[in-house]
Design an enzyme around this catalytic site. Structure first.
Site, PDB file in Angstrom:
ATOM      1  N   ASN A  33       0.862  -1.175   0.000  1.00 40.47           N
ATOM      2  CA  ASN A  33       0.000   0.000   0.000  1.00 40.47           C
ATOM      3  C   ASN A  33       0.904   1.232   0.000  1.00 40.47           C
ATOM      4  O   ASN A  33       1.495   1.569   1.019  1.00 40.47           O
ATOM      5  CB  ASN A  33      -0.889  -0.037   1.262  1.00 40.47           C
ATOM      6  CG  ASN A  33      -1.733   1.219   1.417  1.00 40.47           C
ATOM      7  OD1 ASN A  33      -1.800   2.057   0.518  1.00 40.47           O
ATOM      8  ND2 ASN A  33      -2.372   1.348   2.569  1.00 40.47           N
TER       9      ASN A  33
ATOM     10  N   LYS B 258       0.112   4.247  -0.310  1.00 40.59           N
ATOM     11  CA  LYS B 258      -0.566   5.408   0.287  1.00 40.59           C
ATOM     12  C   LYS B 258      -0.375   6.658  -0.589  1.00 40.59           C
ATOM     13  O   LYS B 258      -0.354   6.546  -1.808  1.00 40.59           O
ATOM     14  CB  LYS B 258      -0.088   5.628   1.730  1.00 40.59           C
ATOM     15  CG  LYS B 258      -0.216   4.358   2.576  1.00 40.59           C
ATOM     16  CD  LYS B 258      -0.094   4.603   4.040  1.00 40.59           C
ATOM     17  CE  LYS B 258      -0.112   3.271   4.779  1.00 40.59           C
ATOM     18  NZ  LYS B 258      -0.183   3.409   6.214  1.00 40.59           N
TER      19      LYS B 258
ATOM     20  N   HIS C  50      -9.572   0.826   4.980  1.00 37.62           N
ATOM     21  CA  HIS C  50      -8.300   1.011   5.698  1.00 37.62           C
ATOM     22  C   HIS C  50      -8.566   1.927   6.896  1.00 37.62           C
ATOM     23  O   HIS C  50      -9.370   2.852   6.817  1.00 37.62           O
ATOM     24  CB  HIS C  50      -7.263   1.624   4.763  1.00 37.62           C
ATOM     25  CG  HIS C  50      -5.887   1.608   5.335  1.00 37.62           C
ATOM     26  ND1 HIS C  50      -5.480   2.520   6.278  1.00 37.62           N
ATOM     27  CD2 HIS C  50      -4.845   0.777   5.134  1.00 37.62           C
ATOM     28  CE1 HIS C  50      -4.227   2.248   6.625  1.00 37.62           C
ATOM     29  NE2 HIS C  50      -3.813   1.194   5.941  1.00 37.62           N
TER      30      HIS C  50
ATOM     31  N   GLU D  20      -6.982   4.315   8.041  1.00 39.90           N
ATOM     32  CA  GLU D  20      -6.763   5.745   7.769  1.00 39.90           C
ATOM     33  C   GLU D  20      -7.995   6.357   7.109  1.00 39.90           C
ATOM     34  O   GLU D  20      -8.312   7.530   7.319  1.00 39.90           O
ATOM     35  CB  GLU D  20      -5.494   5.928   6.915  1.00 39.90           C
ATOM     36  CG  GLU D  20      -4.253   5.699   7.763  1.00 39.90           C
ATOM     37  CD  GLU D  20      -3.019   5.259   7.014  1.00 39.90           C
ATOM     38  OE1 GLU D  20      -2.991   5.342   5.773  1.00 39.90           O
ATOM     39  OE2 GLU D  20      -2.068   4.799   7.688  1.00 39.90           O
TER      40      GLU D  20
ATOM     41  N   GLU E 278      -5.580  -5.605  10.445  1.00 42.17           N
ATOM     42  CA  GLU E 278      -4.575  -4.568  10.694  1.00 42.17           C
ATOM     43  C   GLU E 278      -4.901  -3.854  12.004  1.00 42.17           C
ATOM     44  O   GLU E 278      -5.719  -2.916  12.016  1.00 42.17           O
ATOM     45  CB  GLU E 278      -4.586  -3.537   9.564  1.00 42.17           C
ATOM     46  CG  GLU E 278      -4.274  -4.097   8.203  1.00 42.17           C
ATOM     47  CD  GLU E 278      -3.680  -3.027   7.298  1.00 42.17           C
ATOM     48  OE1 GLU E 278      -2.536  -3.206   6.876  1.00 42.17           O
ATOM     49  OE2 GLU E 278      -4.341  -2.005   7.047  1.00 42.17           O
TER      50      GLU E 278
ATOM     51  N   GLY F 158       2.247   1.634  10.901  1.00 41.04           N
ATOM     52  CA  GLY F 158       3.246   2.702  10.842  1.00 41.04           C
ATOM     53  C   GLY F 158       3.941   2.983  12.163  1.00 41.04           C
ATOM     54  O   GLY F 158       4.669   3.967  12.276  1.00 41.04           O
TER      55      GLY F 158
ATOM     56  N   SER G 107       3.190  -2.762  10.406  1.00 40.98           N
ATOM     57  CA  SER G 107       4.633  -2.799  10.692  1.00 40.98           C
ATOM     58  C   SER G 107       5.295  -4.109  10.287  1.00 40.98           C
ATOM     59  O   SER G 107       6.194  -4.592  10.990  1.00 40.98           O
ATOM     60  CB  SER G 107       4.893  -2.474  12.167  1.00 40.98           C
ATOM     61  OG  SER G 107       4.498  -1.134  12.434  1.00 40.98           O
TER      62      SER G 107
HETATM   63  C1  PEP Z   1      -0.925  -0.147   6.224  1.00 39.85           C
HETATM   64  O1  PEP Z   1      -1.055   1.071   6.226  1.00 39.85           O
HETATM   65  O2  PEP Z   1      -1.772  -0.878   5.689  1.00 39.85           O
HETATM   66  C2  PEP Z   1       0.257  -0.707   6.866  1.00 39.85           C
HETATM   67  C3  PEP Z   1       0.248  -1.966   7.166  1.00 39.85           C
HETATM   68  O3  PEP Z   1       1.285   0.175   7.123  1.00 39.85           O
HETATM   69  P1  PEP Z   1       2.723  -0.182   7.775  1.00 39.85           P
HETATM   70  O4  PEP Z   1       3.210  -1.455   7.122  1.00 39.85           O
HETATM   71  O5  PEP Z   1       3.568   0.986   7.465  1.00 39.85           O
HETATM   72  O6  PEP Z   1       2.477  -0.398   9.226  1.00 39.85           O
END
Ligand code: PEP
Length: 252
Positions: free
Chosen positions: A12, A14, A97, A99, A167, A173, A212
């Site tokens: 992703n 973003k 997601h 976000e 997630e 992040g 992460s």
């Molecule tokens: C995400 O935003 O879907 C995600 C998993 O981000 P990160 O790997 O940076 O934690």
């Protein structure tokens, strides 16, 4: 990991990068992806999808969007529909997601409508769910994801190739992840929920872990039962890291 199904490692991107950087990242992935056993998917910013599609044409790396509108077309300034993503070369779309749930106040009902639109357009939805840190601390993680699952999953999700991404919001992040036991417990819980609600079709829906994932922890996470792959944010912006994660998948 469910041994019968090839793991999916999805990036992703973003709202990162320029057009030149998107092209360069896609080209680097393309050059090095041969021989990677996991299925690879990249989800660039929508405006970069056509250029990335050109770079990836003829490769095995799939393309996805990061969101879509629930309507196929209409007066929705600034939005992008599922058929438009499909036309641009996407075969997947990330939906719900955290976000988008937090920054755009997306409800599970809206996510469900978007997933219906994605399926109608022939896109495979990747439906994201996960608890906040406070919800986990209060012992409510399972209750929260069960509700998100029940409220976000449309009819035909499994048959249309839908994918779940667990997630935990606090792991995105942050550099922090749940323990292996916590990830395995939540993926087992989600599998039981999918089976109970959707029978055999629910048994086959891939469940990705996201939050992460890095080259250093990917092998341990991807080997867990019911972890069918990874949704990767930050580490998907570096070709080497993304490919190292994919190679860490069982069979990779
Ligand atoms: C995400 O935003 O879907 C995600 C998993 O981000 P990160 O790997 O940076 O934690």
């Amino acid at each position: 990991m469910n041994g019968a199904i090839r793991p999916l490692v999805a990036g992703n991107w973003k709202m990162h990068g320029s057009l030149a950087r998107a092209r360069a990242l896609a080209a680097a992935l393309r050059r090095a992806a041969d021989g990677v056993a996991a299925a690879l998917l990249v989800c660039p910013p929508a405006i970069h999808i056509p250029a990335v599609a050109e770079v990836l044409a003829g490769s095995a790396i799939a393309l996805g969007g990061q969101d879509c509108h629930p309507a196929a077309e209409g007066a929705h300034t600034g939005d992008i529909s599922a058929p438009m993503l499909r036309d641009a070369g996407a075969s997947y779309v990330i939906l719900g997601h955290s976000e988008r749930r937090s920054q755009h106040q997306e409800s599970s009902a809206l996510v469900r409508a978007k997933a219906e639109a994605a399926l109608a357009a022939g896109l495979r939805p990747i439906l994201c769910l996960g608890e906040s840190e406070a919800e986990r601390a209060a012992g409510r993680a399972e209750e929260v994801v069960a509700r998100q699952l029940a409220e976000s999953l449309p009819e035909g999700f499994a048959a249309g190739g839908g994918v779940i991404a667990y997630e935990p919001v606090w792991a995105i992040g942050s550099g922090r992840t749940p323990s292996a036991a916590e990830i395995a417990a939540m993926h087992g819980f989600l599998r039981r929920q999918l089976r109970a609600g959707w029978g055999e079709a629910g048994a086959a829906v891939p469940i990705l872990y996201g939050g992460s994932v890095k080259p250093g922890n990917a092998g341990a996470i991807l080997a867990l039962p019911e972890v069918g792959g990874a949704l990767v944010g930050g580490a998907s912006l570096l070709a080497e890291d993304f490919l190292a994660i994919a190679r860490a998948a069982p069979g990779g």
